[in-house]
Design a protein around this motif. Sequence first.
Motif, PDB file in Angstrom:
ATOM      1  N   ALA A  42       0.850  -1.193   0.000  1.00 46.73           N
ATOM      2  CA  ALA A  42       0.000   0.000   0.000  1.00 46.73           C
ATOM      3  C   ALA A  42       0.881   1.237   0.000  1.00 46.73           C
ATOM      4  CB  ALA A  42      -0.915  -0.002   1.213  1.00 46.73           C
ATOM      5  N   LEU A  43       0.603   2.140  -0.931  1.00 44.30           N
ATOM      6  CA  LEU A  43       1.416   3.335  -1.126  1.00 44.30           C
ATOM      7  C   LEU A  43       0.522   4.569  -1.008  1.00 44.30           C
ATOM      8  CD1 LEU A  43       3.244   1.718  -4.105  1.00 44.30           C
ATOM      9  CD2 LEU A  43       4.389   2.437  -2.002  1.00 44.30           C
ATOM     10  N   PRO A  44       0.310   5.061   0.217  1.00 46.13           N
ATOM     11  CA  PRO A  44      -0.543   6.233   0.421  1.00 46.13           C
ATOM     12  C   PRO A  44       0.087   7.487  -0.158  1.00 46.13           C
ATOM     13  CG  PRO A  44       0.631   5.709   2.436  1.00 46.13           C
ATOM     14  CD  PRO A  44       0.924   4.595   1.472  1.00 46.13           C
ATOM     15  N   GLY A  45      -0.736   8.482  -0.394  1.00 52.14           N
ATOM     16  CA  GLY A  45      -0.223   9.744  -0.922  1.00 52.14           C
ATOM     17  C   GLY A  45       0.510  10.552   0.120  1.00 52.14           C
ATOM     18  N   ASP A  77       4.547  14.302   2.587  1.00 51.35           N
ATOM     19  CA  ASP A  77       3.821  15.356   1.886  1.00 51.35           C
ATOM     20  C   ASP A  77       3.335  14.816   0.550  1.00 51.35           C
ATOM     21  OD1 ASP A  77       2.693  17.794   1.465  1.00 51.35           O
ATOM     22  OD2 ASP A  77       4.557  18.898   1.191  1.00 51.35           O
ATOM     23  N   TRP A  78       2.300  15.461   0.010  1.00 51.29           N
ATOM     24  CA  TRP A  78       1.694  15.034  -1.265  1.00 51.29           C
ATOM     25  C   TRP A  78       2.587  15.512  -2.400  1.00 51.29           C
ATOM     26  CZ3 TRP A  78      -2.735  12.143  -2.085  1.00 51.29           C
ATOM     27  CH2 TRP A  78      -3.232  12.104  -3.387  1.00 51.29           C
ATOM     28  N   ASP A  79       3.515  14.662  -2.814  1.00 52.91           N
ATOM     29  CA  ASP A  79       4.537  15.075  -3.772  1.00 52.91           C
ATOM     30  C   ASP A  79       5.051  13.832  -4.490  1.00 52.91           C
ATOM     31  OD1 ASP A  79       6.878  15.865  -5.090  1.00 52.91           O
ATOM     32  OD2 ASP A  79       7.420  17.310  -3.539  1.00 52.91           O
ATOM     33  N   ILE A  80       4.921  13.804  -5.817  1.00 51.56           N
ATOM     34  CA  ILE A  80       5.360  12.641  -6.585  1.00 51.56           C
ATOM     35  C   ILE A  80       6.851  12.377  -6.420  1.00 51.56           C
ATOM     36  CG2 ILE A  80       5.593  14.067  -8.659  1.00 51.56           C
ATOM     37  CD1 ILE A  80       4.807  10.288  -8.498  1.00 51.56           C
ATOM     38  N   ALA A  81       7.644  13.434  -6.300  1.00 52.46           N
ATOM     39  CA  ALA A  81       9.090  13.243  -6.120  1.00 52.46           C
ATOM     40  C   ALA A  81       9.387  12.526  -4.812  1.00 52.46           C
ATOM     41  CB  ALA A  81       9.806  14.590  -6.166  1.00 52.46           C
ATOM     42  N   GLN A  82       8.562  12.767  -3.804  1.00 55.33           N
ATOM     43  CA  GLN A  82       8.747  12.093  -2.527  1.00 55.33           C
ATOM     44  C   GLN A  82       8.130  10.692  -2.522  1.00 55.33           C
ATOM     45  OE1 GLN A  82       7.967  14.362   1.085  1.00 55.33           O
ATOM     46  NE2 GLN A  82       8.111  16.289  -0.048  1.00 55.33           N
ATOM     47  N   VAL A  98      -1.087  -4.093  -5.559  1.00 54.18           N
ATOM     48  CA  VAL A  98      -0.624  -2.764  -5.165  1.00 54.18           C
ATOM     49  C   VAL A  98      -1.824  -1.850  -4.945  1.00 54.18           C
ATOM     50  CG1 VAL A  98       0.624  -0.692  -5.914  1.00 54.18           C
ATOM     51  CG2 VAL A  98       1.590  -2.963  -6.376  1.00 54.18           C
ATOM     52  N   ILE A  99      -1.797  -1.127  -3.825  1.00 58.43           N
ATOM     53  CA  ILE A  99      -2.758  -0.063  -3.552  1.00 58.43           C
ATOM     54  C   ILE A  99      -1.989   1.245  -3.680  1.00 58.43           C
ATOM     55  CG2 ILE A  99      -4.306   0.982  -1.864  1.00 58.43           C
ATOM     56  CD1 ILE A  99      -4.501  -1.830  -0.566  1.00 58.43           C
ATOM     57  N   LEU A 100      -2.465   2.143  -4.507  1.00 56.75           N
ATOM     58  CA  LEU A 100      -1.728   3.373  -4.786  1.00 56.75           C
ATOM     59  C   LEU A 100      -2.644   4.584  -4.725  1.00 56.75           C
ATOM     60  CD1 LEU A 100       0.839   4.882  -5.872  1.00 56.75           C
ATOM     61  CD2 LEU A 100      -0.034   4.403  -8.181  1.00 56.75           C
ATOM     62  N   ALA A 101      -2.236   5.582  -3.944  1.00 57.65           N
ATOM     63  CA  ALA A 101      -2.873   6.898  -4.000  1.00 57.65           C
ATOM     64  C   ALA A 101      -1.991   7.759  -4.895  1.00 57.65           C
ATOM     65  CB  ALA A 101      -2.974   7.505  -2.607  1.00 57.65           C
ATOM     66  N   ALA A 114       2.576  -0.389 -16.629  1.00 61.42           N
ATOM     67  CA  ALA A 114       3.649  -1.379 -16.601  1.00 61.42           C
ATOM     68  C   ALA A 114       3.437  -2.401 -15.492  1.00 61.42           C
ATOM     69  CB  ALA A 114       4.995  -0.674 -16.416  1.00 61.42           C
ATOM     70  N   ILE A 115       2.979  -1.956 -14.344  1.00 62.05           N
ATOM     71  CA  ILE A 115       2.725  -2.880 -13.233  1.00 62.05           C
ATOM     72  C   ILE A 115       1.620  -3.864 -13.611  1.00 62.05           C
ATOM     73  CG2 ILE A 115       1.959  -3.048 -10.835  1.00 62.05           C
ATOM     74  CD1 ILE A 115       3.128  -0.202 -10.435  1.00 62.05           C
ATOM     75  N   GLU A 116       0.552  -3.346 -14.184  1.00 57.01           N
ATOM     76  CA  GLU A 116      -0.557  -4.206 -14.611  1.00 57.01           C
ATOM     77  C   GLU A 116      -0.109  -5.174 -15.713  1.00 57.01           C
ATOM     78  OE1 GLU A 116      -3.881  -4.477 -13.900  1.00 57.01           O
ATOM     79  OE2 GLU A 116      -4.258  -2.835 -12.500  1.00 57.01           O
ATOM     80  N   ALA A 117       0.694  -4.669 -16.661  1.00 55.27           N
ATOM     81  CA  ALA A 117       1.172  -5.520 -17.751  1.00 55.27           C
ATOM     82  C   ALA A 117       2.058  -6.645 -17.227  1.00 55.27           C
ATOM     83  CB  ALA A 117       1.947  -4.687 -18.772  1.00 55.27           C
ATOM     84  N   GLY A 118       2.738  -6.408 -16.112  1.00 56.17           N
ATOM     85  CA  GLY A 118       3.580  -7.437 -15.509  1.00 56.17           C
ATOM     86  C   GLY A 118       2.802  -8.452 -14.698  1.00 56.17           C
ATOM     87  N   GLY A 119       1.504  -8.292 -14.603  1.00 57.04           N
ATOM     88  CA  GLY A 119       0.676  -9.280 -13.925  1.00 57.04           C
ATOM     89  C   GLY A 119       0.265  -8.924 -12.513  1.00 57.04           C
ATOM     90  N   THR A 120       0.571  -7.725 -12.065  1.00 55.83           N
ATOM     91  CA  THR A 120       0.223  -7.311 -10.705  1.00 55.83           C
ATOM     92  C   THR A 120      -0.916  -6.308 -10.754  1.00 55.83           C
ATOM     93  OG1 THR A 120       2.520  -7.605  -9.994  1.00 55.83           O
ATOM     94  CG2 THR A 120       1.093  -6.288  -8.566  1.00 55.83           C
ATOM     95  N   PRO A 121      -2.056  -6.642 -10.170  1.00 57.61           N
ATOM     96  CA  PRO A 121      -3.189  -5.716 -10.204  1.00 57.61           C
ATOM     97  C   PRO A 121      -2.964  -4.508  -9.293  1.00 57.61           C
ATOM     98  CG  PRO A 121      -3.726  -7.623  -8.860  1.00 57.61           C
ATOM     99  CD  PRO A 121      -2.390  -7.909  -9.488  1.00 57.61           C
ATOM    100  N   VAL A 122      -3.486  -3.370  -9.723  1.00 54.55           N
ATOM    101  CA  VAL A 122      -3.354  -2.119  -8.977  1.00 54.55           C
ATOM    102  C   VAL A 122      -4.745  -1.561  -8.700  1.00 54.55           C
ATOM    103  CG1 VAL A 122      -2.453   0.240  -8.976  1.00 54.55           C
ATOM    104  CG2 VAL A 122      -1.140  -1.596 -10.068  1.00 54.55           C
ATOM    105  N   VAL A 123      -4.953  -1.162  -7.461  1.00 56.10           N
ATOM    106  CA  VAL A 123      -6.165  -0.425  -7.091  1.00 56.10           C
ATOM    107  C   VAL A 123      -5.728   0.952  -6.618  1.00 56.10           C
ATOM    108  CG1 VAL A 123      -8.085  -0.249  -5.456  1.00 56.10           C
ATOM    109  CG2 VAL A 123      -7.513  -2.464  -6.467  1.00 56.10           C
ATOM    110  N   THR A 124      -6.243   1.992  -7.264  1.00 53.41           N
ATOM    111  CA  THR A 124      -5.935   3.346  -6.804  1.00 53.41           C
ATOM    112  C   THR A 124      -7.007   3.789  -5.811  1.00 53.41           C
ATOM    113  OG1 THR A 124      -7.095   4.331  -8.686  1.00 53.41           O
ATOM    114  CG2 THR A 124      -4.706   4.010  -8.896  1.00 53.41           C
ATOM    115  N   VAL A 125      -6.591   4.632  -4.869  1.00 49.75           N
ATOM    116  CA  VAL A 125      -7.498   5.121  -3.841  1.00 49.75           C
ATOM    117  C   VAL A 125      -7.375   6.630  -3.722  1.00 49.75           C
ATOM    118  CG1 VAL A 125      -7.582   2.998  -2.463  1.00 49.75           C
ATOM    119  CG2 VAL A 125      -5.724   4.630  -2.090  1.00 49.75           C
ATOM    120  N   ASP A 126      -8.449   7.258  -3.309  1.00 46.38           N
ATOM    121  CA  ASP A 126      -8.523   8.676  -2.999  1.00 46.38           C
ATOM    122  C   ASP A 126      -8.565   9.560  -4.244  1.00 46.38           C
ATOM    123  OD1 ASP A 126      -8.573  11.102  -1.653  1.00 46.38           O
ATOM    124  OD2 ASP A 126      -6.418  11.137  -1.276  1.00 46.38           O
TER     125      ASP A 126
END
Length: 332
Positions: A42-45, A77-82, A98-101, A114-126
Amino acid sequence: MKPNAFTPAALMCGVAVLFGGILVGSLGAATPAAADPVKIAALPGQVGIPFYTSMQCGAQAAAKEFDVKLSWAGPPDWDIAQQQPFIDAALQLKPQGVILAPTDSGALVSQVEAIEAGGTPVVTVDAPLDKPVETQSIQSNHYLGGEAAAKAMNEVAGGEGTFVVVGMRPGLPDIDARVKGFVDTFSKENPKATILPVLYPETSSTKAAEQVAAAIQANPDLKGVYVTHSAAAEGASAAILEAGMRGKIKLISFDADPQQIRDLRDGVYDALIVQEPYQMGYDAVKTLAQLVRGEVKKSDIQHDHFLPSVIVTRENMSDPKIAASFYKATCD
Protein backbone atom coordinates in the motif's frame (compact mmCIF):
# COMPACT_ATOMS: atom_id res chain seq x y z
CA MET A 1 -32.60 24.27 -0.42
CA LYS A 2 -35.24 22.24 1.42
CA PRO A 3 -35.46 22.90 5.18
CA ASN A 4 -34.70 19.27 6.02
CA ALA A 5 -31.45 19.14 4.00
CA PHE A 6 -29.33 18.41 7.09
CA THR A 7 -31.49 15.71 8.63
CA PRO A 8 -29.69 12.38 9.29
CA ALA A 9 -32.11 10.56 7.01
CA ALA A 10 -30.82 12.56 4.07
CA LEU A 11 -27.16 12.04 4.78
CA MET A 12 -26.03 9.19 2.55
CA CYS A 13 -25.60 8.39 -1.09
CA GLY A 14 -22.39 9.15 -2.99
CA VAL A 15 -22.95 12.53 -1.40
CA ALA A 16 -25.93 12.09 -3.45
CA VAL A 17 -28.74 13.52 -1.49
CA LEU A 18 -26.25 14.38 1.18
CA PHE A 19 -24.90 16.01 0.29
CA GLY A 20 10.98 5.85 -13.39
CA GLY A 21 12.23 3.40 -12.90
CA ILE A 22 9.92 0.42 -13.06
CA LEU A 23 11.45 -3.03 -13.27
CA VAL A 24 8.82 -4.43 -15.60
CA GLY A 25 10.29 -7.89 -15.79
CA SER A 26 10.07 -8.33 -12.04
CA LEU A 27 6.47 -7.24 -11.57
CA GLY A 28 4.65 -10.49 -12.25
CA ALA A 29 3.26 -12.35 -9.27
CA ALA A 30 2.26 -15.99 -9.11
CA THR A 31 -1.21 -16.79 -7.81
CA PRO A 32 -0.81 -18.21 -4.31
CA ALA A 33 -2.45 -21.25 -2.87
CA ALA A 34 -5.57 -20.36 -0.95
CA ALA A 35 -3.81 -20.93 2.39
CA ASP A 36 -0.92 -18.57 1.62
CA PRO A 37 -1.04 -14.91 2.71
CA VAL A 38 -1.36 -12.48 -0.18
CA LYS A 39 1.37 -9.82 -0.29
CA ILE A 40 -0.02 -6.35 -0.89
CA ALA A 41 1.97 -3.12 -0.98
CA ALA A 42 0.00 0.00 0.00
CA LEU A 43 1.42 3.34 -1.13
CA PRO A 44 -0.54 6.23 0.42
CA GLY A 45 -0.22 9.74 -0.92
CA GLN A 46 0.82 11.03 2.46
CA VAL A 47 1.44 9.61 5.93
CA GLY A 48 0.93 11.21 9.31
CA ILE A 49 -2.50 12.74 8.61
CA PRO A 50 -5.81 11.34 9.91
CA PHE A 51 -7.31 10.73 6.46
CA TYR A 52 -4.60 8.26 5.51
CA THR A 53 -4.32 6.87 9.04
CA SER A 54 -8.02 6.02 8.79
CA MET A 55 -7.40 4.38 5.42
CA GLN A 56 -4.55 2.37 6.93
CA CYS A 57 -6.85 1.22 9.75
CA GLY A 58 -9.36 -0.09 7.22
CA ALA A 59 -6.64 -1.78 5.18
CA GLN A 60 -5.21 -3.47 8.27
CA ALA A 61 -8.65 -4.70 9.32
CA ALA A 62 -9.18 -6.25 5.89
CA ALA A 63 -5.65 -7.69 5.89
CA LYS A 64 -6.42 -9.53 9.11
CA GLU A 65 -9.76 -10.77 7.81
CA PHE A 66 -8.52 -11.89 4.39
CA ASP A 67 -5.08 -13.22 5.38
CA VAL A 68 -2.98 -10.54 3.72
CA LYS A 69 0.61 -9.53 4.42
CA LEU A 70 0.29 -5.77 4.09
CA SER A 71 3.02 -3.16 3.85
CA TRP A 72 2.20 0.55 4.24
CA ALA A 73 4.71 3.28 3.39
CA GLY A 74 4.52 6.75 1.89
CA PRO A 75 5.87 10.30 1.96
CA PRO A 76 5.21 13.01 4.56
CA ASP A 77 3.82 15.36 1.89
CA TRP A 78 1.69 15.03 -1.26
CA ASP A 79 4.54 15.08 -3.77
CA ILE A 80 5.36 12.64 -6.59
CA ALA A 81 9.09 13.24 -6.12
CA GLN A 82 8.75 12.09 -2.53
CA GLN A 83 6.39 9.22 -3.29
CA GLN A 84 8.42 7.71 -6.15
CA PRO A 85 11.15 6.13 -3.97
CA PHE A 86 8.45 4.34 -1.95
CA ILE A 87 6.89 3.02 -5.16
CA ASP A 88 10.25 1.76 -6.43
CA ALA A 89 11.12 0.11 -3.11
CA ALA A 90 7.73 -1.61 -2.84
CA LEU A 91 7.92 -3.06 -6.36
CA GLN A 92 11.35 -4.55 -5.70
CA LEU A 93 9.68 -6.77 -3.09
CA LYS A 94 7.39 -8.20 -5.79
CA PRO A 95 3.97 -7.69 -4.22
CA GLN A 96 1.00 -9.60 -5.60
CA GLY A 97 -1.17 -6.50 -5.48
CA VAL A 98 -0.62 -2.76 -5.16
CA ILE A 99 -2.76 -0.06 -3.55
CA LEU A 100 -1.73 3.37 -4.79
CA ALA A 101 -2.87 6.90 -4.00
CA PRO A 102 -1.52 8.67 -7.10
CA THR A 103 0.13 11.96 -6.20
CA ASP A 104 0.48 12.78 -9.90
CA SER A 105 -2.48 11.66 -11.99
CA GLY A 106 -0.58 11.93 -15.27
CA ALA A 107 2.98 10.89 -14.50
CA LEU A 108 1.93 7.66 -12.82
CA VAL A 109 -0.21 6.37 -15.70
CA SER A 110 2.67 4.69 -17.54
CA GLN A 111 4.01 3.18 -14.34
CA VAL A 112 0.66 1.68 -13.41
CA GLU A 113 0.28 0.35 -16.96
CA ALA A 114 3.65 -1.38 -16.60
CA ILE A 115 2.72 -2.88 -13.23
CA GLU A 116 -0.56 -4.21 -14.61
CA ALA A 117 1.17 -5.52 -17.75
CA GLY A 118 3.58 -7.44 -15.51
CA GLY A 119 0.68 -9.28 -13.93
CA THR A 120 0.22 -7.31 -10.71
CA PRO A 121 -3.19 -5.72 -10.20
CA VAL A 122 -3.35 -2.12 -8.98
CA VAL A 123 -6.16 -0.43 -7.09
CA THR A 124 -5.94 3.35 -6.80
CA VAL A 125 -7.50 5.12 -3.84
CA ASP A 126 -8.52 8.68 -3.00
CA ALA A 127 -7.52 10.26 -6.34
CA PRO A 128 -7.95 9.02 -9.93
CA LEU A 129 -5.43 8.63 -12.73
CA ASP A 130 -5.81 10.57 -15.97
CA LYS A 131 -6.47 7.26 -17.76
CA PRO A 132 -8.32 4.25 -16.29
CA VAL A 133 -5.40 1.82 -16.59
CA GLU A 134 -5.67 0.32 -13.10
CA THR A 135 -7.88 -2.58 -12.06
CA GLN A 136 -10.08 -0.39 -9.90
CA SER A 137 -10.33 3.20 -8.68
CA ILE A 138 -11.84 3.71 -5.23
CA GLN A 139 -12.63 7.30 -4.32
CA SER A 140 -15.28 9.75 -3.25
CA ASN A 141 -17.43 11.48 -5.81
CA HIS A 142 -15.51 14.73 -5.49
CA TYR A 143 -17.77 16.82 -7.70
CA LEU A 144 -20.85 15.85 -5.70
CA GLY A 145 -18.95 16.67 -2.53
CA GLY A 146 -18.34 20.18 -3.82
CA GLU A 147 -21.97 20.43 -4.85
CA ALA A 148 -23.07 19.40 -1.35
CA ALA A 149 -20.73 21.98 0.17
CA ALA A 150 -22.32 24.69 -1.99
CA LYS A 151 -25.78 23.75 -0.83
CA ALA A 152 -24.61 23.76 2.78
CA MET A 153 -22.98 27.17 2.32
CA ASN A 154 -26.15 28.55 0.82
CA GLU A 155 -28.05 27.26 3.85
CA VAL A 156 -25.79 28.85 6.47
CA ALA A 157 -24.55 32.02 4.69
CA GLY A 158 -27.20 32.93 2.14
CA GLY A 159 -26.59 33.78 -1.48
CA GLU A 160 -25.24 37.32 -1.42
CA GLY A 161 -21.84 38.71 -0.53
CA THR A 162 -18.34 37.46 -1.24
CA PHE A 163 -17.04 33.91 -0.93
CA VAL A 164 -13.68 32.25 -1.43
CA VAL A 165 -12.65 28.70 -2.29
CA VAL A 166 -9.37 27.15 -1.09
CA GLY A 167 -7.93 24.41 -3.32
CA MET A 168 -4.52 22.75 -3.21
CA ARG A 169 -2.78 23.34 -6.54
CA PRO A 170 -4.17 23.38 -10.08
CA GLY A 171 -4.25 20.13 -12.03
CA LEU A 172 -5.26 17.68 -9.29
CA PRO A 173 -8.40 15.92 -10.60
CA ASP A 174 -9.90 15.16 -7.20
CA ILE A 175 -9.37 18.61 -5.68
CA ASP A 176 -10.29 20.36 -8.93
CA ALA A 177 -13.58 18.44 -8.97
CA ARG A 178 -14.32 19.57 -5.41
CA VAL A 179 -13.69 23.16 -6.49
CA LYS A 180 -15.76 22.86 -9.66
CA GLY A 181 -18.70 21.19 -7.91
CA PHE A 182 -18.89 24.08 -5.46
CA VAL A 183 -18.38 26.91 -7.94
CA ASP A 184 -20.80 25.50 -10.53
CA THR A 185 -23.55 24.94 -8.00
CA PHE A 186 -23.14 28.04 -5.83
CA SER A 187 -22.81 30.47 -8.74
CA LYS A 188 -25.84 28.98 -10.48
CA GLU A 189 -28.03 29.15 -7.40
CA ASN A 190 -26.70 32.53 -6.23
CA PRO A 191 -26.10 34.86 -9.21
CA LYS A 192 -25.67 37.86 -6.88
CA ALA A 193 -22.78 36.26 -5.02
CA THR A 194 -19.15 37.05 -5.80
CA ILE A 195 -16.74 34.11 -5.78
CA LEU A 196 -13.11 35.23 -5.56
CA PRO A 197 -10.31 33.52 -7.51
CA VAL A 198 -9.40 30.13 -6.03
CA LEU A 199 -6.59 30.14 -3.47
CA TYR A 200 -3.86 27.53 -3.86
CA PRO A 201 -1.78 26.99 -0.68
CA GLU A 202 -0.58 23.48 -1.60
CA THR A 203 -0.65 21.40 1.61
CA SER A 204 0.69 24.23 3.77
CA SER A 205 -1.60 25.35 6.58
CA THR A 206 0.64 28.40 7.01
CA LYS A 207 0.10 29.50 3.40
CA ALA A 208 -3.61 28.85 3.73
CA ALA A 209 -3.78 31.04 6.83
CA GLU A 210 -1.92 33.84 5.07
CA GLN A 211 -4.08 33.64 1.94
CA VAL A 212 -7.39 33.52 3.81
CA ALA A 213 -6.27 36.34 6.14
CA ALA A 214 -5.50 38.47 3.08
CA ALA A 215 -8.91 37.67 1.61
CA ILE A 216 -10.61 38.69 4.85
CA GLN A 217 -8.73 41.97 4.98
CA ALA A 218 -9.37 42.81 1.33
CA ASN A 219 -13.06 41.86 1.36
CA PRO A 220 -15.03 43.27 4.30
CA ASP A 221 -18.16 41.54 2.98
CA LEU A 222 -16.56 38.08 2.96
CA LYS A 223 -19.30 35.74 4.14
CA GLY A 224 -17.99 32.25 3.53
CA VAL A 225 -14.88 30.14 3.02
CA TYR A 226 -14.99 26.68 1.46
CA VAL A 227 -11.89 24.51 1.85
CA THR A 228 -11.20 21.35 -0.13
CA HIS A 229 -8.78 19.52 2.19
CA SER A 230 -7.85 19.33 5.85
CA ALA A 231 -4.36 20.87 5.71
CA ALA A 232 -5.69 24.10 4.23
CA ALA A 233 -8.68 23.98 6.56
CA GLU A 234 -6.35 24.22 9.54
CA GLY A 235 -4.94 27.47 8.18
CA ALA A 236 -8.30 28.87 7.10
CA SER A 237 -9.81 28.29 10.53
CA ALA A 238 -6.82 29.94 12.19
CA ALA A 239 -7.21 33.01 9.97
CA ILE A 240 -10.90 33.34 10.77
CA LEU A 241 -10.24 33.05 14.50
CA GLU A 242 -7.37 35.55 14.34
CA ALA A 243 -9.67 38.04 12.61
CA GLY A 244 -12.29 37.60 15.33
CA MET A 245 -14.81 36.36 12.76
CA ARG A 246 -15.81 33.00 14.28
CA GLY A 247 -19.41 32.37 13.28
CA LYS A 248 -19.55 35.51 11.16
CA ILE A 249 -17.54 34.11 8.27
CA LYS A 250 -19.02 30.69 7.57
CA LEU A 251 -16.50 27.87 7.12
CA ILE A 252 -17.21 24.61 5.32
CA SER A 253 -14.52 22.06 4.58
CA PHE A 254 -13.82 18.58 3.32
CA ASP A 255 -12.55 16.02 5.85
CA ALA A 256 -13.05 15.26 9.52
CA ASP A 257 -9.72 15.36 11.36
CA PRO A 258 -10.02 15.27 15.16
CA GLN A 259 -9.25 19.01 15.38
CA GLN A 260 -11.86 19.77 12.73
CA ILE A 261 -14.44 17.86 14.76
CA ARG A 262 -13.55 19.82 17.89
CA ASP A 263 -13.71 23.08 15.97
CA LEU A 264 -17.08 22.16 14.46
CA ARG A 265 -18.41 21.61 17.96
CA ASP A 266 -16.97 24.97 19.03
CA GLY A 267 -18.57 26.91 16.19
CA VAL A 268 -15.51 27.47 13.99
CA TYR A 269 -16.85 25.26 11.18
CA ASP A 270 -20.45 25.16 10.02
CA ALA A 271 -20.31 21.85 8.13
CA LEU A 272 -17.80 19.18 7.12
CA ILE A 273 -17.88 17.02 4.00
CA VAL A 274 -16.65 13.71 5.35
CA GLN A 275 -15.21 10.97 3.14
CA GLU A 276 -14.82 7.26 3.91
CA PRO A 277 -11.06 6.57 3.96
CA TYR A 278 -11.46 3.55 6.26
CA GLN A 279 -13.74 1.90 3.71
CA MET A 280 -11.36 2.81 0.87
CA GLY A 281 -8.54 0.91 2.58
CA TYR A 282 -10.74 -2.02 3.51
CA ASP A 283 -12.29 -2.42 0.05
CA ALA A 284 -8.93 -2.12 -1.73
CA VAL A 285 -7.35 -4.92 0.32
CA LYS A 286 -10.42 -7.13 0.03
CA THR A 287 -10.64 -6.72 -3.75
CA LEU A 288 -6.97 -7.46 -4.34
CA ALA A 289 -6.93 -10.47 -2.03
CA GLN A 290 -9.94 -12.00 -3.75
CA LEU A 291 -8.55 -11.22 -7.20
CA VAL A 292 -5.13 -12.72 -6.51
CA ARG A 293 -6.69 -15.88 -5.10
CA GLY A 294 -8.93 -16.25 -8.12
CA GLU A 295 -12.12 -15.77 -6.11
CA VAL A 296 -13.19 -12.98 -8.46
CA LYS A 297 -12.30 -12.24 -12.07
CA LYS A 298 -10.78 -8.94 -13.12
CA SER A 299 -13.49 -8.59 -15.74
CA ASP A 300 -16.11 -8.72 -12.98
CA ILE A 301 -14.59 -5.83 -11.01
CA GLN A 302 -16.21 -2.46 -11.64
CA HIS A 303 -13.49 0.06 -12.40
CA ASP A 304 -15.08 3.11 -10.78
CA HIS A 305 -15.99 2.45 -7.16
CA PHE A 306 -17.41 5.65 -5.66
CA LEU A 307 -17.98 5.78 -1.92
CA PRO A 308 -20.57 8.03 -0.30
CA SER A 309 -19.77 11.11 1.76
CA VAL A 310 -21.55 12.53 4.77
CA ILE A 311 -22.29 16.12 5.72
CA VAL A 312 -21.61 16.63 9.41
CA THR A 313 -23.07 19.59 11.29
CA ARG A 314 -23.38 20.53 14.95
CA GLU A 315 -26.95 19.29 14.79
CA ASN A 316 -26.09 15.72 13.76
CA MET A 317 -22.51 15.18 14.96
CA SER A 318 -23.59 13.39 18.15
CA ASP A 319 -25.42 10.70 16.19
CA PRO A 320 -23.32 7.51 16.63
CA LYS A 321 -23.80 6.60 12.96
CA ILE A 322 -22.46 10.00 11.92
CA ALA A 323 -19.65 9.98 14.48
CA ALA A 324 -18.46 6.64 13.10
CA SER A 325 -17.30 8.50 9.98
CA PHE A 326 -14.86 10.76 11.84
CA TYR A 327 -11.20 10.25 10.94
CA LYS A 328 -8.79 8.46 13.26
CA ALA A 329 -5.46 9.70 14.60
CA THR A 330 -4.45 6.13 15.45
CA CYS A 331 -5.76 2.65 14.74
CA ASP A 332 -7.50 1.05 17.73
